[in-house]
Design an enzyme around this catalytic site. Structure first.
Site, short mmCIF file in Angstrom:
data_model
loop_
_atom_site.label_atom_id
_atom_site.label_comp_id
_atom_site.label_asym_id
_atom_site.label_seq_id
_atom_site.Cartn_x
_atom_site.Cartn_y
_atom_site.Cartn_z
N LYS A 33 22.42 69.50 70.60
CA LYS A 33 21.30 68.89 71.33
C LYS A 33 20.43 68.22 70.27
O LYS A 33 19.67 68.89 69.56
CB LYS A 33 20.53 69.98 72.08
CG LYS A 33 19.76 69.51 73.31
CD LYS A 33 18.74 68.43 73.05
CE LYS A 33 17.47 68.98 72.42
NZ LYS A 33 16.52 67.89 72.09
N GLU B 23 15.76 76.85 60.54
CA GLU B 23 15.33 76.01 59.41
C GLU B 23 14.04 75.33 59.86
O GLU B 23 14.08 74.38 60.64
CB GLU B 23 16.40 74.95 59.11
CG GLU B 23 17.72 75.51 58.60
CD GLU B 23 17.64 75.95 57.15
OE1 GLU B 23 16.62 75.68 56.50
OE2 GLU B 23 18.59 76.59 56.69
N CYS C 106 10.99 67.81 55.51
CA CYS C 106 10.57 69.22 55.47
C CYS C 106 10.29 69.63 54.02
O CYS C 106 9.47 70.51 53.78
CB CYS C 106 11.63 70.12 56.08
SG CYS C 106 13.25 69.95 55.32
N GLU D 135 1.30 71.81 58.03
CA GLU D 135 2.26 70.76 57.70
C GLU D 135 1.65 69.42 58.15
O GLU D 135 1.23 69.27 59.29
CB GLU D 135 3.58 71.02 58.43
CG GLU D 135 4.73 70.26 57.84
CD GLU D 135 6.05 70.58 58.53
OE1 GLU D 135 6.07 70.71 59.76
OE2 GLU D 135 7.07 70.67 57.82
#
Ligand code: NAD
Length: 522
Positions: free
Chosen positions: A169, A242, A276, A374
């Site tokens: 997906k 992750e 990331c 973040e």
């Protein structure tokens, strides 16, 4: 039923983030379609596993050859759908997948070989032990938009070569890239049921999580990762998570300012900061602070922002407006709290809907969200430190623990510091590029996730370990079976002493008693 009808008409819209042009509208998979895809995968997986690793490697080789042949088209599609400059698509997506294929072609056969386990305990020496690595069955992959090719491809290739079927997906923002991966795999010889792509948004991902998959491999944000971990726990579904990062960069007083400032600028602005492993916060020894900031500002000013299809572009657009607003809010808050804006800090609306200028902030503190949350945008917040202790304390003062970098001419000192940083990866004199090392495990600690992708540890995530024990004396009853009593207890005490006493005299003394157990009638 009503929900499913609604889902049947739900669409994901693929958009070029540089121009806002719609590239395609694709129907989302309904919950029923998700279930069907997983049962098709389940039915096809045993045959794929039975094919054997050599034949699966041959398919991988074909995939690698075809991807190499079509590197330009694939790279350009990534640029059109995700925005990054074509050269970045080539290096951080296509090349990463080509090299991961090389790694799997070279290592999968040996990885899947039965592993002998010699036994140390005297009582177990009559048994042969081996570790078998078997596929989970059907692995669901849910992936993000920022590396729309390399992330799902490396995960899928590792799953496929170990004999699993995969249902992917992809992010709702990058369906076309995932469909390109699907087509490359099918043409190379992966049966259509063994690798399937299900377009859709978070609801489709949630449906995949609820379907009878055997493992979920998820890459994405911490909030979604937490939801997935909770849902997976209710049925003990194994998950690889992750998640996000807030990677610190530590520039020590002996670092080369020119090198470190170039690294900071690239590390913070590559893929418009949407990596990331981006440099998300930078700490510089006070003796270099001004010089370092001046160099970063000069280098940021030279960056050419624009459409990634233009060969002269350094920094492309961000993925969508929502991400831009997060960046704007963090930069605004930092300014209000005393950070100095030295470069950027604004949208570049004249270029298109999603462009943000590469931004350098000085005097950032941990009171500001830009140093804690973040950012995932082209922002380089910098702070000064005075001692190694302070630098380590600042680096570790984070809920995240994906990666970090240390910059110094003294690599021994760098390594000593690296060992004290709580993160999945620490690079000395480099940043981000660990993602392109196919042998290196990739993954985080703390909120940055659970488990590892890439390399041998990434392959371990794709298999179930089975321990096979073969007794070499099948006609012999085991001495430790029933028939307990005083004599047996003494014999077993002697047997424990025989193995674990440090005294050779005691060993010699207990030997006869221990050996008596072998003559037991059961
Ligand atoms: P996201 O969490 O919004 O979405 C990731 C994927 O999860 C998408 O496919 C999305 O449709 C799906 N999803 C959303 N809600 C879901 C739900 N409830 N159940 C199942 N699936 C669901 O993340 P994003 O914005 O696509 O990606 C950016 C994030 O990913 C950043 O935080 C970044 O740091 C992280 N990331 C981590 C790594 C890594 O290797 N650690 C790599 C790339 C990106």
């Amino acid at each position: 039923m009503a929900t499913d009808l609604k889902a049947a008409t739900r669409k994901v819209v693929s958009t070029n983030p540089a121009t806002g042009a719609v590239l395609a509208e694709i129907e989302s998979a309904t919950d029923a379609a998700v279930e069907q895809a997983v049962s098709r995968a389940r039915a096809a997986q045993p045959k794929w596993a039975a094919l054997g690793v050599s034949k699966r490697i041959a398919v991988l080789r074909k995939f690698q050859g075809r991807l190499h042949q079509h590197k330009t088209e694939v790279g350009q599609l990534i640029t059109r759908e995700a925005g990054k400059p074509y050269v970045e698509a080539l290096l951080t997506e296509v090349m990463v997948v080509l090299d991961a294929s090389r790694f799997l072609i070279e290592h999968a056969r040996r990885f899947l070989r039965d592993q002998q386990v010699p036994h140390g305990n005297l009582a177990m020496k009559v048994k042969a032990g081996k570790i078998l690595r078997e596929p989970h069955g059907v692995i669901g992959i849910v992936s993000p938009w920022n590396y729309p090719f390399s992330i799902p491809a490396v995960e899928a290739l590792s799953a496929l070569v170990t004999g699993n079927a995969v249902v992917l997906k992809p992010s709702e923002f990058t369906t076309l890239v995932a469909q390109e991966l699907e087509s490359l795999l099918h043409v190379a010889g992966v049966p259509p049921e063994v690798f399937q792509v299900l377009p859709g948004d978070g609801a489709t991902g949630a449906a995949l999580l609820q379907s009878p998959i055997d493992k979920l491999v998820f890459t994405g944000s911490v909030p979604t990762g937490k939801k997935i971990a909770q849902a997976a726990a209710t049925r003990m579904l194994p998950v690889l998570l992750e998640l996000g990062g807030k990677d610190p960069m530590l520039v020590l007083e002996d670092a080369d300012v020119d090198v470190a400032s170039s690294a900071a600028v690239w590390g913070a602005f590559v893929n418009a900061g949407q990596a990331c492993l981006s440099v998300e916060r930078c700490y510089v020894h006070h003796s270099l602070y001004q010089k370092f900031l001046t160099a970063c500002v000069a280098k940021a000013a030279k960056l050419r922002v624009g459409d990634g299809m233009d060969g002269e572009t350094d920094v492309g657009p961000m993925i969508h407006e929502r991400q831009l607003r997060i960046v704007e809010a963090q930069v605004e808050e930092a300014r209000e709290m005393g950070a100095r804006l030295l470069a950027g800090g604004m949208r570049l609306t004249e270029l298109g809907p999603n462009f943000y200028a590469p931004t350098v902030l000085a005097d950032a503190t941990h009171a500001m969200r830009v140093m804690r949350e973040e950012t995932f945008g082209p922002v380089l917040p910098v702070a000064a430190f005075s001692s190694e202790e302070e630098a380590i304390q600042l680096a570790n003062d984070s809920e995240f623990g994906l990666a970090a970098s240390v910059w110094t001419r003294d690599t021994e000192r760098g390594e000593a510091l690296a060992r004290r940083i709580v993160a999945g990866t620490v690079m000395i004199n480099d940043a981000i590029t660990c993602f392109g090392i196919s042998e290196a495990p990739h993954g985080g600690v703390k909120a940055s996730g659970i488990g590892r992708a890439h390399g041998h540890l990434g392959l371990e995530e794709m298999v179930r370990v089975k321990y096979l024990d073969i007794d070499r004396l099948p006609r012999l009853k085991k001495v430790w079976w029933y028939g307990y009593g005083e004599a047996f207890t003494r014999q077993m005490e002697a047997f424990v002493d025989l193995q674990f006493t440090r005294s050779w005299g005691t060993r010699w003394r207990v030997l006869k008693t221990a050996a008596g157990a072998a003559r037991r009638k059961l």
